[in-house]
Design an enzyme around this catalytic site. Structure first.
Site: not given
Length: 169
Positions: A58, A95
């Protein structure tokens, strides 16, 4: 113009507990989209970029029209294996695990003034990795910008360059 009114909340996407900020309505409105591009151009013009780098995918939507508006070049920062020819990789921690971004070898000449763009700044991991990759390639990364900033995640603090966003949550 209130750009936030063109960004819709989609609860539980892409998984339960996530509130997704959908820019599709912003893109669908020629007037609102032009306002967003013009505001981003105004925000990053002081950095005098030669080249704008958009992060997959995007970020491409943000960067390509902005580069045309500003008379700058446009380059893509992509996930591993998506660019033809020789590439320069940069692996960074997530993460849980790691990911790799790449640019084409020789896509940026040393000293080229670059601003990096994406649609959303969340934790700052991807934007920070893109900046590191471009700096490793010799770019003079002046700033970064996004349409949306999720301020509560404090991603701005992870960035080693100036940062601008149009809409904050």
């Amino acid at each position: 113009m209130d750009l936030k009114s063109y960004i819709h909340d989609v609860p539980d996407f892409p998984k339960p507990g996530i509130l997704f900020r959908d820019i599709s309505p912003l893109l669908a409105s020629a007037v609102a989209w032009k306002a967003a591009v013009d505001r981003l151009a105004e925000a990053i013009a002081p950095y005098k970029p030669d080249l704008l780098a958009g992060i997959e995918s995007r970020g491409f939507l943000v960067t390509a029209p902005l580069a045309l508006t500003m008379g700058c070049g446009f380059m893509m920062v992509r996930k591993r294996g998506k660019l033809p020819g020789k590439t320069v990789p940069h692996t960074y921690a997530l993460e849980y695990g790691e990911d790799t971004l790449e640019i084409q070898e020789n896509a940026v000449k040393p000293g080229t003034r670059v601003v990096v763009l994406d649609d959303v700044l969340a934790t700052g991991g991807t934007l920070n990795a893109a900046i590191a990759l471009l700096q490793k390639s010799g770019a003079d990364v002046r700033a970064a910008a996004c349409l949306i900033e999720l301020k509560f995640l404090e991603g701005r603090k992870r960035l080693p360059v100036a940062f601008d966003s149009l809409v904050q949550y």
